[in-house]
Enzyme design. Sequence first.
Site, PDB file in Angstrom:
ATOM      1  N   GLU A   1      73.530  64.140  51.840  1.00 11.00           N
ATOM      2  CA  GLU A   1      72.910  62.881  51.462  1.00 11.00           C
ATOM      3  C   GLU A   1      72.657  62.018  52.695  1.00 11.00           C
ATOM      4  OE1 GLU A   1      71.720  62.220  48.542  1.00 11.00           O
ATOM      5  OE2 GLU A   1      72.503  64.113  47.759  1.00 11.00           O
TER       6      GLU A   1
ATOM      7  N   ALA B   1      13.480  41.758   4.415  1.00 15.03           N
ATOM      8  CA  ALA B   1      14.459  41.009   5.192  1.00 15.03           C
ATOM      9  C   ALA B   1      15.179  39.987   4.332  1.00 15.03           C
ATOM     10  CB  ALA B   1      13.769  40.317   6.365  1.00 15.03           C
TER      11      ALA B   1
ATOM     12  N   GLY C   1      75.673  61.239  35.523  1.00 14.74           N
ATOM     13  CA  GLY C   1      75.034  61.897  36.651  1.00 14.74           C
ATOM     14  C   GLY C   1      74.187  63.089  36.261  1.00 14.74           C
TER      15      GLY C   1
ATOM     16  N   ASN D   1      60.328  54.746  39.522  1.00 18.10           N
ATOM     17  CA  ASN D   1      61.494  53.961  39.133  1.00 18.10           C
ATOM     18  C   ASN D   1      61.173  52.501  38.862  1.00 18.10           C
ATOM     19  OD1 ASN D   1      63.697  55.993  39.475  1.00 18.10           O
ATOM     20  ND2 ASN D   1      62.875  56.039  41.550  1.00 18.10           N
TER      21      ASN D   1
ATOM     22  N   ARG E   1      65.048  49.229  36.480  1.00 16.06           N
ATOM     23  CA  ARG E   1      64.094  48.567  37.378  1.00 16.06           C
ATOM     24  C   ARG E   1      62.739  48.359  36.719  1.00 16.06           C
ATOM     25  NH1 ARG E   1      64.347  52.140  42.658  1.00 16.06           N
ATOM     26  NH2 ARG E   1      62.565  50.822  43.228  1.00 16.06           N
TER      27      ARG E   1
END
Length: 462
Positions: free
Chosen positions: A155, A424, A79, A229, A15
């Site tokens: 879940e 200068a 997983g 994410n 994502r």
Amino acid sequence: MPVTAIILAAGEGTRMKSRHPKVMHQLLDHPLAWWSVRAARQAGAQRIVLVVGSGAEELREYFSDDADIEFVEQAERLGTGHAVRVACEQAGPFSGPVLLMYGDTPLMRAETISSLVKEAKAHHNACTVLTMSPVDPTGYGRILSEDGQVKAIIEHKDCTPEQRVALTECNSGLYCFCGRRLSENIGRLRNDNAQSEYYITDMVGVFVGLGEPVSALRCEDDQEPLGVNSRIQLAQASKIMQRRINQSLMDSGVSMLDPDQVWVGPEVRVGQDSELLPQTFLWGKTEVGADCVIGPNSRLRNARVGNSCVVDETVIEESAIDDRVKCGPRAYLRGGAHFMEGAKAGTHVEIKGSEVGEGSKVPHLSYIGDARLGKGVNIGGGSITCNYDGKHKSHTEIGDHVFIGSDTMMVAPVTIGDGALVGASSCITSDVPAGALSLERSRQTTIEGWADRYWEELGKED
């Protein structure tokens, strides 16, 4: 027993729409993974196991100097439970408390993690779950408890309508395991689910089935466990951390006209009664003393700023200024530049790898590179130390109380002695003795009437 932290950082983070691993995206001035590693260390973890996968080399390179980090590669991403099993197989077996953390949760406080470890030790738990009660629990696993013991994590998609209303305590995803019991039982996880993946949440059911104690500790701040994410969530987490750091600084005596327009990294230190104005960025290990004004529109990285300094629209990188130094507007100090007490870098000035002595001034439109200026030096506008010949860098040495006229080129290597004066528009290619005047100019030529004739002829052509 020593505390081990397993930090999961193997995900691709699709994502994010990026060629870099998700956990290497920056929150303020550090990658997401750095924040998790830092929190684990601050919580007392003596051993850190970083589970890497996608973009592994980028993480290995970033943490290459960190001796306390061990890398475990999860070649197949099957997983969270599989990631922990890989860690147990390659870096275990573990003993003592084992924290399970994530490389994309940068807002976790060390104090919260320490409390989780203490809770686990106090009750000799096989697993202690950090929980939260968000205003909107949609999508989170719910904690099913009985007599203070966690019986299951359900879940969201598996909850009944009644459970979705009644069960408001949610799983944050952070755990503290007994290392021995985790190592012995991680192989009991099964992947008989729709995704054919191994979930670490199922370890709760494994331990409950074995009669092992599992309890929960509620996190008071629901923002802490938030994961990143997407780039939108990264911006949201960055804003939370920005406000957290800025509030801490203001509580310690630092002023901010608009805290939402000040960004400060976690390793920065700012002294009392200093003021940070809008569009100020303080990164790295920057240290700012007391009674300073930094900004507006200033960016400091790994800079050291003394007391009572003004840094106005200025960039300072890897450089230092001592007390009562003024910089800007629109100055640039880099490459180990050092301004001593009371010195000044003015408008549109760049200083690289040079030491500027006490009370010396480089007021405007000048470049000073690879030089040392003594005390009380004045550099006229438009002056340059010509330090690079296309192959080598050379040094310019300027003594105390030297006056350099405007538009002067000092072609290094060259030394200008104490008290010298350079006229200068000079090009200095040889050393100038102390107390001398050095002047290098071509003779001015004036041709009377030339311009009138030129414009007249130009008009005829038209």
